[in-house]
Design a protein around this motif. Structure first.
Motif, PDB file in Angstrom:
ATOM      1  N   GLY A  94       0.808  -1.223   0.000  1.00  0.00           N
ATOM      2  CA  GLY A  94       0.000   0.000   0.000  1.00  0.00           C
ATOM      3  C   GLY A  94       0.835   1.264   0.000  1.00  0.00           C
ATOM      4  O   GLY A  94       0.430   2.290  -0.564  1.00  0.00           O
ATOM      5  N   LEU A 136      -3.268   4.989  -2.332  1.00  0.00           N
ATOM      6  CA  LEU A 136      -3.417   4.333  -1.031  1.00  0.00           C
ATOM      7  C   LEU A 136      -2.314   4.674  -0.043  1.00  0.00           C
ATOM      8  O   LEU A 136      -2.431   4.339   1.137  1.00  0.00           O
ATOM      9  CB  LEU A 136      -3.446   2.806  -1.211  1.00  0.00           C
ATOM     10  CG  LEU A 136      -4.595   2.209  -1.988  1.00  0.00           C
ATOM     11  CD1 LEU A 136      -4.409   0.707  -2.123  1.00  0.00           C
ATOM     12  CD2 LEU A 136      -5.913   2.532  -1.318  1.00  0.00           C
ATOM     13  N   TYR A 192      -3.163   6.347   3.376  1.00  0.00           N
ATOM     14  CA  TYR A 192      -3.931   5.436   4.235  1.00  0.00           C
ATOM     15  C   TYR A 192      -3.049   4.304   4.745  1.00  0.00           C
ATOM     16  O   TYR A 192      -3.121   3.923   5.917  1.00  0.00           O
ATOM     17  CB  TYR A 192      -5.129   4.857   3.480  1.00  0.00           C
ATOM     18  CG  TYR A 192      -6.095   5.902   3.002  1.00  0.00           C
ATOM     19  CD1 TYR A 192      -6.863   6.644   3.903  1.00  0.00           C
ATOM     20  CD2 TYR A 192      -6.240   6.169   1.649  1.00  0.00           C
ATOM     21  CE1 TYR A 192      -7.747   7.617   3.469  1.00  0.00           C
ATOM     22  CE2 TYR A 192      -7.127   7.136   1.200  1.00  0.00           C
ATOM     23  CZ  TYR A 192      -7.878   7.856   2.110  1.00  0.00           C
ATOM     24  OH  TYR A 192      -8.751   8.812   1.672  1.00  0.00           O
ATOM     25  N   ALA A 193      -2.231   3.772   3.861  1.00  0.00           N
ATOM     26  CA  ALA A 193      -1.332   2.690   4.253  1.00  0.00           C
ATOM     27  C   ALA A 193      -0.317   3.182   5.280  1.00  0.00           C
ATOM     28  O   ALA A 193       0.022   2.455   6.217  1.00  0.00           O
ATOM     29  CB  ALA A 193      -0.616   2.122   3.030  1.00  0.00           C
TER      30      ALA A 193
END
Length: 151
Positions: free
Chosen positions: A81, A87, A90-91
């Motif tokens: 991610g 992403l 968020y990762a």
């Protein structure tokens, strides 16, 4: 120590590869690639040293083996991610929380002298934490600076 060696080695090699292929350096990308490699490297331990890693979980927590496998898979997904543009933020936040969440298991293992590779109680003990806690903090700062902080 091995995760730190993986992190630094992959960071340096990624920098060289990026420079060679694009005529410029991308330190932030190289840092994320290195963290992805390190997370995947440590995830392998969840499948190779399952017994010893399950010993790192306090007895009151059920389904230790399953939890070890699940966290190994999570580490792989978090690492990947970090490399996906949509992403990566968020990762990164998820990885930070994951690392913080895992720290008590490392403290428990040190207090109980668990050697996760041997699956025994003859580990380094509390002295292990003098390396592990700063290493965990390095990982957190590394992720924050390479992914979350806006430069």
């Amino acid at each position: 120590m091995k995760p730190l060696i993986v992190l630094i080695s992959v960071f340096l090699l990624s920098n060289l590869f990026i420079r060679f292929t694009s005529d410029q350096y991308n330190v932030l990308l190289a840092a994320r690639i290195a963290m992805c490699a390190m997370l995947c490297f440590t995830a392998v331990a969840h499948f190779v040293f399952t017994k010893g890693m399950s010993m790192m979980i306090p007895p009151q927590i059920p389904f230790k083996t399953e939890l070890i496998y699940i966290t190994g898979v999570i580490e792989i997904f978090l690492g990947i991610g970090l490399l996906i543009p949509g992403l990566k933020i968020y990762a990164a936040w998820s990885t930070l929380f994951f690392l913080i969440f895992m720290l008590p298991a490392n403290i428990y293992a040190a207090v109980k002298h668990i050697d996760y590779q041997k699956g025994s109680f003859d580990g380094k003990g509390i002295t292990y934490l003098w390396f592990r806690v700063p290493l965990q903090l390095l990982f957190i700062v590394w992720i924050y600076l390479s992914t979350i902080k806006i430069w």
